[in-house]
Scaffold this active site. Sequence first.
Site, PDB file in Angstrom:
ATOM      1  N   GLY A   1       0.824  -1.218   0.000  1.00  0.00           N
ATOM      2  CA  GLY A   1       0.000   0.000   0.000  1.00  0.00           C
ATOM      3  C   GLY A   1       0.851   1.259   0.000  1.00  0.00           C
ATOM      4  O   GLY A   1       2.090   1.200  -0.101  1.00  0.00           O
TER       5      GLY A   1
ATOM      6  N   SER B   1      -5.895  -5.867  -2.303  1.00  0.00           N
ATOM      7  CA  SER B   1      -7.271  -5.402  -2.505  1.00  0.00           C
ATOM      8  C   SER B   1      -7.295  -3.923  -2.886  1.00  0.00           C
ATOM      9  O   SER B   1      -8.236  -3.457  -3.517  1.00  0.00           O
ATOM     10  CB  SER B   1      -8.107  -5.622  -1.245  1.00  0.00           C
ATOM     11  OG  SER B   1      -7.593  -4.837  -0.189  1.00  0.00           O
ATOM     12  N   ASN B   2      -6.276  -3.177  -2.477  1.00  0.00           N
ATOM     13  CA  ASN B   2      -6.251  -1.745  -2.795  1.00  0.00           C
ATOM     14  C   ASN B   2      -4.836  -1.340  -3.221  1.00  0.00           C
ATOM     15  O   ASN B   2      -4.370  -0.248  -2.920  1.00  0.00           O
ATOM     16  CB  ASN B   2      -6.714  -0.941  -1.574  1.00  0.00           C
ATOM     17  CG  ASN B   2      -6.969   0.517  -1.901  1.00  0.00           C
ATOM     18  OD1 ASN B   2      -7.231   0.854  -3.053  1.00  0.00           O
ATOM     19  ND2 ASN B   2      -6.848   1.379  -0.921  1.00  0.00           N
TER      20      ASN B   2
ATOM     21  N   SER C   1      -4.575   6.858  13.450  1.00  0.00           N
ATOM     22  CA  SER C   1      -4.866   8.060  12.662  1.00  0.00           C
ATOM     23  C   SER C   1      -5.269   9.205  13.576  1.00  0.00           C
ATOM     24  O   SER C   1      -5.871   8.989  14.638  1.00  0.00           O
ATOM     25  CB  SER C   1      -6.022   7.731  11.707  1.00  0.00           C
ATOM     26  OG  SER C   1      -6.557   8.910  11.170  1.00  0.00           O
TER      27      SER C   1
ATOM     28  N   TYR D   1     -14.936   3.910   9.773  1.00  0.00           N
ATOM     29  CA  TYR D   1     -13.484   3.790   9.575  1.00  0.00           C
ATOM     30  C   TYR D   1     -12.739   4.349  10.796  1.00  0.00           C
ATOM     31  O   TYR D   1     -11.860   3.712  11.365  1.00  0.00           O
ATOM     32  CB  TYR D   1     -13.047   4.540   8.303  1.00  0.00           C
ATOM     33  CG  TYR D   1     -11.591   4.917   8.316  1.00  0.00           C
ATOM     34  CD1 TYR D   1     -10.612   3.964   8.072  1.00  0.00           C
ATOM     35  CD2 TYR D   1     -11.176   6.224   8.637  1.00  0.00           C
ATOM     36  CE1 TYR D   1      -9.266   4.299   8.129  1.00  0.00           C
ATOM     37  CE2 TYR D   1      -9.840   6.563   8.696  1.00  0.00           C
ATOM     38  CZ  TYR D   1      -8.896   5.605   8.443  1.00  0.00           C
ATOM     39  OH  TYR D   1      -7.562   5.934   8.520  1.00  0.00           O
TER      40      TYR D   1
ATOM     41  N   LYS E   1     -10.199   2.547  13.966  1.00  0.00           N
ATOM     42  CA  LYS E   1      -8.869   2.962  14.452  1.00  0.00           C
ATOM     43  C   LYS E   1      -8.891   3.085  15.976  1.00  0.00           C
ATOM     44  O   LYS E   1      -7.960   2.669  16.668  1.00  0.00           O
ATOM     45  CB  LYS E   1      -8.436   4.281  13.809  1.00  0.00           C
ATOM     46  CG  LYS E   1      -8.121   4.160  12.336  1.00  0.00           C
ATOM     47  CD  LYS E   1      -6.891   3.279  12.096  1.00  0.00           C
ATOM     48  CE  LYS E   1      -6.665   2.928  10.657  1.00  0.00           C
ATOM     49  NZ  LYS E   1      -5.677   1.881  10.416  1.00  0.00           N
TER      50      LYS E   1
ATOM     51  N   ARG F   1     -17.748  19.016   2.583  1.00  0.00           N
ATOM     52  CA  ARG F   1     -17.881  17.556   2.533  1.00  0.00           C
ATOM     53  C   ARG F   1     -18.333  17.084   3.911  1.00  0.00           C
ATOM     54  O   ARG F   1     -17.744  17.462   4.925  1.00  0.00           O
ATOM     55  CB  ARG F   1     -16.527  16.925   2.172  1.00  0.00           C
ATOM     56  CG  ARG F   1     -16.553  15.418   2.098  1.00  0.00           C
ATOM     57  CD  ARG F   1     -15.260  14.856   1.541  1.00  0.00           C
ATOM     58  NE  ARG F   1     -14.115  15.047   2.421  1.00  0.00           N
ATOM     59  CZ  ARG F   1     -12.887  14.605   2.158  1.00  0.00           C
ATOM     60  NH1 ARG F   1     -12.639  13.971   1.023  1.00  0.00           N
ATOM     61  NH2 ARG F   1     -11.897  14.809   2.999  1.00  0.00           N
TER      62      ARG F   1
HETATM   63  C1  UD1 Z   1      -9.330  11.583   5.381  1.00  0.00           C
HETATM   64  C2  UD1 Z   1     -10.116  11.047   6.520  1.00  0.00           C
HETATM   65  C3  UD1 Z   1      -9.171  10.506   7.568  1.00  0.00           C
HETATM   66  C4  UD1 Z   1      -8.353   9.400   6.965  1.00  0.00           C
HETATM   67  C5  UD1 Z   1      -7.648   9.872   5.720  1.00  0.00           C
HETATM   68  C6  UD1 Z   1      -7.084   8.636   5.039  1.00  0.00           C
HETATM   69  C7  UD1 Z   1     -12.183  12.349   6.656  1.00  0.00           C
HETATM   70  C8  UD1 Z   1     -12.961  13.315   7.461  1.00  0.00           C
HETATM   71  N1  UD1 Z   1     -10.959  12.079   7.105  1.00  0.00           N
HETATM   72  O1  UD1 Z   1      -8.536  12.662   5.864  1.00  0.00           O
HETATM   73  O2  UD1 Z   1      -9.893   9.985   8.637  1.00  0.00           O
HETATM   74  O3  UD1 Z   1      -7.403   8.933   7.888  1.00  0.00           O
HETATM   75  O4  UD1 Z   1      -8.549  10.552   4.826  1.00  0.00           O
HETATM   76  O5  UD1 Z   1      -7.082   8.675   3.715  1.00  0.00           O
HETATM   77  O6  UD1 Z   1     -12.634  11.872   5.658  1.00  0.00           O
HETATM   78  N2  UD1 Z   1     -10.421  18.324  -0.027  1.00  0.00           N
HETATM   79  C9  UD1 Z   1     -10.946  19.157  -1.011  1.00  0.00           C
HETATM   80  N3  UD1 Z   1     -11.194  18.616  -2.242  1.00  0.00           N
HETATM   81  C10 UD1 Z   1     -10.950  17.312  -2.547  1.00  0.00           C
HETATM   82  C11 UD1 Z   1     -10.405  16.471  -1.550  1.00  0.00           C
HETATM   83  C12 UD1 Z   1     -10.164  17.013  -0.291  1.00  0.00           C
HETATM   84  O7  UD1 Z   1     -11.184  20.330  -0.778  1.00  0.00           O
HETATM   85  O8  UD1 Z   1     -11.221  16.892  -3.691  1.00  0.00           O
HETATM   86  C13 UD1 Z   1     -10.124  18.889   1.301  1.00  0.00           C
HETATM   87  C14 UD1 Z   1     -10.903  18.245   2.426  1.00  0.00           C
HETATM   88  O9  UD1 Z   1     -12.124  18.902   2.624  1.00  0.00           O
HETATM   89  C15 UD1 Z   1      -9.927  18.424   3.591  1.00  0.00           C
HETATM   90  C16 UD1 Z   1      -8.545  18.399   2.928  1.00  0.00           C
HETATM   91  O10 UD1 Z   1      -8.769  18.627   1.561  1.00  0.00           O
HETATM   92  O11 UD1 Z   1     -10.093  19.698   4.137  1.00  0.00           O
HETATM   93  C17 UD1 Z   1      -7.866  17.064   3.107  1.00  0.00           C
HETATM   94  O12 UD1 Z   1      -8.747  16.022   2.682  1.00  0.00           O
HETATM   95  P1  UD1 Z   1      -8.271  14.502   2.540  1.00  0.00           P
HETATM   96  O13 UD1 Z   1      -7.021  14.447   1.744  1.00  0.00           O
HETATM   97  O14 UD1 Z   1      -9.447  13.718   2.042  1.00  0.00           O
HETATM   98  O15 UD1 Z   1      -7.875  14.085   4.012  1.00  0.00           O
HETATM   99  P2  UD1 Z   1      -8.726  14.113   5.360  1.00  0.00           P
HETATM  100  O16 UD1 Z   1     -10.141  14.388   5.108  1.00  0.00           O
HETATM  101  O17 UD1 Z   1      -8.026  15.034   6.297  1.00  0.00           O
END
Ligand code: UD1
Length: 346
Positions: free
Chosen positions: A12, A36-37, A127, A152, A156, A298
């Site tokens: 991974g 699987s991923n 996490s 999820y 953890k 989101r």
């Molecule tokens: C997410 C999970 C976290 C997990 C981690 C593992 C949630 C709330 N948290 O972290 O528990 O351990 O993934 O992969 O889901 N963003 C955008 N546009 C996008 C994608 C993300 O604006 O297309 C923003 C999100 O709103 C966030 C930031 O980018 O503010 C980081 O997002 P992301 O990379 O998905 O991580 P987490 O949400 O912090």
Amino acid sequence: MSKNILVTGGAGYIGSHTVAELAAAGYAPVILDNLSNSHVSVIDNLRALTGQELPFFELDCTDPKALNEVFVTAGPIAGVIHFAADKAVGESVSDPLKYYRNNLGSLITLLETMRAHDCADIVFSSSCTVYGQPETLPVTEETPRKEAESPYGNTKKICEDILMDHVKSQAPIKCVALRYFNPIGAHPSALIGELPLGIPNNLVPFVTQTAAGIREQLTVFGNDYNTPDGTCIRDYIHVVDLATAHIRALQYLDNQDTGNFFDVFNVGTGQGNSVFEIIKAFEAATGMTLKHKIGPRRKGDIEKIFANVDKSAKLLDWSTTRSLSDALKSAWEWQKALGAREKRGE
Ligand code: UD1
């Protein structure tokens, strides 16, 4: 002789970078993954990168018989780093049983197998999600854990509890749980990196795929948060820095001769960055312009979180050495390398 370290989920994203750092530090990584991923090509690339044979077992960590075989055939396992788990937050909401079965089942099966083979040392992938939205920032390891936002996140939290209870039992077990903040970037060789299946959920893979023209534009999830520029704040850590924390954790466990032992560490940079800051930093690091728009929030997103890493610095003698710009540049190099490989039909 090099110590065998079993790395579950070793094909991974974080697992593969940790295998590379283990090999560089003189350990003998034994990789286990059910693919699987992830993709079997990661194993070949790791072999090329490390110049080592790297034993690989394609199996599921919830399968006690198969796992037992690994402990029998791979030689004495000195320690385990346990990454194998499902990690898509949204999917965990639609299919919670899959998450409870896999994430809890793999840990329990692993601990039972370790006990049967007198293997005591385990580093567990936790996490920062266990903190939820904390009252005060930055979060220390003493910051209370909150009720999980998703199945999820709950797995953890429960896995940490399982480990703490197991440590309190008679079984000889020494455990470090590492609470990861947001890993990004890729190995400088561009041979390994993040391989999201389908549309990426996480920010940086979406950013690099947008820059590469695979996605039309990035949607920023909300600009009305109570933060300086209105977008969410996270602690983005270079995945290679995160990987090195596992080596320090193994060494730390090795130094504990107190029998049963549990400790937990934050693994982040100590610095928070907003989504807008990430976009700007990516553009500055790569010279690209990133098409983006503002979308709604989101569901389940935390407004802001970043780590206090004093404990890791003090007890693990670990700190980050790579900048946000390094991390974003490496993510982009990886994306370009992936594109080139696809063109060659690999
Ligand atoms: C997410 C999970 C976290 C997990 C981690 C593992 C949630 C709330 N948290 O972290 O528990 O351990 O993934 O992969 O889901 N963003 C955008 N546009 C996008 C994608 C993300 O604006 O297309 C923003 C999100 O709103 C966030 C930031 O980018 O503010 C980081 O997002 P992301 O990379 O998905 O991580 P987490 O949400 O912090």
